[in-house]
Design an enzyme around this catalytic site. Structure first.
Site, PDB file in Angstrom:
ATOM      1  N   ASN A 143       0.854  -1.187   0.000  1.00 46.45           N
ATOM      2  CA  ASN A 143       0.000   0.000   0.000  1.00 46.45           C
ATOM      3  C   ASN A 143       0.893   1.240   0.000  1.00 46.45           C
ATOM      4  O   ASN A 143       1.687   1.437   0.935  1.00 46.45           O
ATOM      5  CB  ASN A 143      -0.903  -0.047   1.244  1.00 46.45           C
ATOM      6  CG  ASN A 143      -1.838   1.138   1.297  1.00 46.45           C
ATOM      7  OD1 ASN A 143      -1.420   2.267   1.040  1.00 46.45           O
ATOM      8  ND2 ASN A 143      -3.094   0.914   1.637  1.00 46.45           N
TER       9      ASN A 143
ATOM     10  N   ASP B  17      -0.077   4.486  -0.111  1.00 47.46           N
ATOM     11  CA  ASP B  17      -0.764   5.728   0.285  1.00 47.46           C
ATOM     12  C   ASP B  17       0.145   6.713   1.020  1.00 47.46           C
ATOM     13  O   ASP B  17       0.057   7.928   0.828  1.00 47.46           O
ATOM     14  CB  ASP B  17      -1.941   5.422   1.226  1.00 47.46           C
ATOM     15  CG  ASP B  17      -3.082   4.727   0.516  1.00 47.46           C
ATOM     16  OD1 ASP B  17      -3.110   4.716  -0.714  1.00 47.46           O
ATOM     17  OD2 ASP B  17      -3.954   4.184   1.226  1.00 47.46           O
TER      18      ASP B  17
ATOM     19  N   ARG C 203      -9.442   8.114  -1.053  1.00 51.40           N
ATOM     20  CA  ARG C 203     -10.424   8.465  -0.024  1.00 51.40           C
ATOM     21  C   ARG C 203     -11.292   9.619  -0.504  1.00 51.40           C
ATOM     22  O   ARG C 203     -10.864  10.443  -1.322  1.00 51.40           O
ATOM     23  CB  ARG C 203      -9.715   8.854   1.278  1.00 51.40           C
ATOM     24  CG  ARG C 203      -8.907   7.734   1.901  1.00 51.40           C
ATOM     25  CD  ARG C 203      -8.329   8.160   3.237  1.00 51.40           C
ATOM     26  NE  ARG C 203      -9.336   8.194   4.261  1.00 51.40           N
ATOM     27  CZ  ARG C 203      -9.492   7.250   5.207  1.00 51.40           C
ATOM     28  NH1 ARG C 203      -8.668   6.222   5.269  1.00 51.40           N
ATOM     29  NH2 ARG C 203     -10.446   7.348   6.090  1.00 51.40           N
TER      30      ARG C 203
ATOM     31  N   ARG D 238      -7.122  12.764   1.120  1.00 49.04           N
ATOM     32  CA  ARG D 238      -6.072  13.212   2.039  1.00 49.04           C
ATOM     33  C   ARG D 238      -4.672  12.753   1.618  1.00 49.04           C
ATOM     34  O   ARG D 238      -3.689  13.329   2.044  1.00 49.04           O
ATOM     35  CB  ARG D 238      -6.364  12.757   3.474  1.00 49.04           C
ATOM     36  CG  ARG D 238      -6.217  11.279   3.676  1.00 49.04           C
ATOM     37  CD  ARG D 238      -6.286  10.906   5.142  1.00 49.04           C
ATOM     38  NE  ARG D 238      -7.617  11.027   5.686  1.00 49.04           N
ATOM     39  CZ  ARG D 238      -8.021  10.349   6.764  1.00 49.04           C
ATOM     40  NH1 ARG D 238      -7.189   9.545   7.394  1.00 49.04           N
ATOM     41  NH2 ARG D 238      -9.248  10.472   7.211  1.00 49.04           N
TER      42      ARG D 238
ATOM     43  N   HIS E 260      -3.713  -5.129   7.524  1.00 51.65           N
ATOM     44  CA  HIS E 260      -3.875  -4.068   8.507  1.00 51.65           C
ATOM     45  C   HIS E 260      -3.055  -4.347   9.758  1.00 51.65           C
ATOM     46  O   HIS E 260      -3.233  -5.376  10.397  1.00 51.65           O
ATOM     47  CB  HIS E 260      -5.339  -3.812   8.900  1.00 51.65           C
ATOM     48  CG  HIS E 260      -5.579  -2.353   9.105  1.00 51.65           C
ATOM     49  ND1 HIS E 260      -5.534  -1.757  10.322  1.00 51.65           N
ATOM     50  CD2 HIS E 260      -5.778  -1.357   8.212  1.00 51.65           C
ATOM     51  CE1 HIS E 260      -5.730  -0.459  10.178  1.00 51.65           C
ATOM     52  NE2 HIS E 260      -5.872  -0.181   8.908  1.00 51.65           N
ATOM     53  N   GLY E 261      -2.142  -3.429  10.017  1.00 53.72           N
ATOM     54  CA  GLY E 261      -1.337  -3.494  11.237  1.00 53.72           C
ATOM     55  C   GLY E 261      -0.187  -4.489  11.167  1.00 53.72           C
ATOM     56  O   GLY E 261       0.479  -4.734  12.180  1.00 53.72           O
TER      57      GLY E 261
ATOM     58  N   GLY F  38       1.142  -1.667   4.374  1.00 53.42           N
ATOM     59  CA  GLY F  38       1.479  -0.303   3.998  1.00 53.42           C
ATOM     60  C   GLY F  38       2.433   0.385   4.949  1.00 53.42           C
ATOM     61  O   GLY F  38       3.630   0.513   4.687  1.00 53.42           O
ATOM     62  N   HIS F  39       1.906   0.790   6.094  1.00 57.21           N
ATOM     63  CA  HIS F  39       2.641   1.695   6.981  1.00 57.21           C
ATOM     64  C   HIS F  39       4.043   1.208   7.314  1.00 57.21           C
ATOM     65  O   HIS F  39       5.020   1.959   7.215  1.00 57.21           O
ATOM     66  CB  HIS F  39       1.830   1.908   8.272  1.00 57.21           C
ATOM     67  CG  HIS F  39       2.458   2.899   9.183  1.00 57.21           C
ATOM     68  ND1 HIS F  39       2.227   4.247   9.096  1.00 57.21           N
ATOM     69  CD2 HIS F  39       3.358   2.734  10.178  1.00 57.21           C
ATOM     70  CE1 HIS F  39       2.941   4.871  10.010  1.00 57.21           C
ATOM     71  NE2 HIS F  39       3.641   3.970  10.681  1.00 57.21           N
TER      72      HIS F  39
HETATM   73  N1  PXP Z   1      -5.759  -3.296   4.020  1.00 55.86           N
HETATM   74  C1  PXP Z   1      -6.693  -2.330   4.095  1.00 55.86           C
HETATM   75  C2  PXP Z   1      -8.062  -2.637   3.632  1.00 55.86           C
HETATM   76  C3  PXP Z   1      -6.365  -1.040   4.570  1.00 55.86           C
HETATM   77  O1  PXP Z   1      -7.320  -0.091   4.652  1.00 55.86           O
HETATM   78  C4  PXP Z   1      -5.034  -0.763   4.936  1.00 55.86           C
HETATM   79  C5  PXP Z   1      -4.652   0.606   5.405  1.00 55.86           C
HETATM   80  O2  PXP Z   1      -4.792   1.511   4.388  1.00 55.86           O
HETATM   81  C6  PXP Z   1      -4.097  -1.797   4.820  1.00 55.86           C
HETATM   82  C7  PXP Z   1      -4.485  -3.057   4.394  1.00 55.86           C
HETATM   83  C8  PXP Z   1      -2.672  -1.591   5.193  1.00 55.86           C
HETATM   84  O3  PXP Z   1      -2.582  -1.414   6.572  1.00 55.86           O
HETATM   85  P1  PXP Z   1      -1.216  -0.989   7.219  1.00 55.86           P
HETATM   86  O4  PXP Z   1      -0.887   0.376   6.705  1.00 55.86           O
HETATM   87  O5  PXP Z   1      -1.491  -1.017   8.696  1.00 55.86           O
HETATM   88  O6  PXP Z   1      -0.186  -2.004   6.793  1.00 55.86           O
END
Ligand code: PXP
Length: 243
Positions: free
Chosen positions: A7, A9, A45, A49, A191-192, A213-214
């Site tokens: 990701n 973003d 989004r 943002r 996520h996370g 992503g992060h």
């Molecule tokens: N999957 C989804 C659906 C998300 O909304 C996000 C965050 O944008 C991610 C994965 C990636 O999460 P993270 O940035 O915590 O790795």
């Protein structure tokens, strides 16, 4: 081996902090693919943002692997997706005040609105995924609506503070994968997830792809994006199910 979706973003988040033209998320997409990403994920989004409209056709040009567009079920965004036609759309809940996506989309409660969006997206030839909590009713309803895949919310595991809670969350994910497969869904996770915590989730058999992503973008500040992606991919390969 599970595939890695990156990701990008937060590359756009840095750009938007100065409202300038660098760093470019399209460049990041190219670097992430050179590092071994099988999928590039972005979230357009409603408040724009980070990713903005100008980025979307550019990402479509640059991404030669799989382009995954995270999005709310807002009609304006559905229309953009139908015009751009990414490989896949992942429907997510979206709140203005949140820092990042919080929890999964409630496909049971919002079934009608979601079905309409899925019909339009699939009509445009786009694969559809739902970002949901790994609960039986959510997974079964996703299949009924016609999703091709579900992305199971892994933050329940990532945010657990005790070993017992972590083990419970891993069991829930394991069961979620099994239920999803019985329903004929491809299973993604995200996520996370970080370099430190990805191992036990990657070891669960049946995940097709993880979207991260992060943690990758944070590491890229120090080692560069191509290497940050390579390192995460190596972890998935090391910890992933062996057969
Ligand atoms: N999957 C989804 C659906 C998300 O909304 C996000 C965050 O944008 C991610 C994965 C990636 O999460 P993270 O940035 O915590 O790795």
């Amino acid at each position: 081996m599970p595939k890695l979706g990156v990701n990008i973003d937060h590359v756009a988040t840095v750009r938007q902090a100065r409202m300038t033209d660098e760093p470019d998320p399209a460049w990041a997409a190219a670097e992430a693919q050179l590092g071994g990403a099988s999928c590039i994920t972005f979230h357009l989004r409603e408040d724009r943002r980070h990713i903005v409209d100008r980025d979307v056709p550019l990402l479509k040009e640059v991404v030669v692997t799989k382009l995954n567009m995270e999005m709310a079920i807002a009609p304006e965004i559905v229309e953009i997706a139908c015009n751009i036609r990414p490989t896949q759309c992942c429907l997510v809940p979206e709140k203005r005040e949140e820092l990042t996506t919080e929890g999964g989309l409630d496909v049971v409660k919002l079934a009608d609105r979601i079905s309409n969006a899925v019909k339009k997206l699939k009509g445009a030839g786009i694969w559809c995924s739902a970002f949901i909590e790994p609960a039986q009713d959510q997974i079964e309803q996703s299949a009924k609506i016609g999703f091709d895949a579900v992305e199971l919310w892994t933050a329940g595991y990532a945010n657990a503070t005790t070993d017992a809670d972590r083990d419970r969350a891993l069991d829930t994910l394991r069961r979620g994968v099994e239920i999803g497969h019985k329903c004929g869904l491809e299973i993604h996770g995200g996520h996370g997830l970080t370099y430190r915590n990805v191992g036990p989730v990657a070891a669960i058999p049946g995940f097709y792809e993880f979207n991260i992503g992060h943690s990758i973008i944070a590491r890229a500040i120090f080692v560069g994006l191509r290497d940050a992606v390579r390192e995460m991919k190596t972890l998935l390969d090391q910890h992933g199910p062996k057969e």
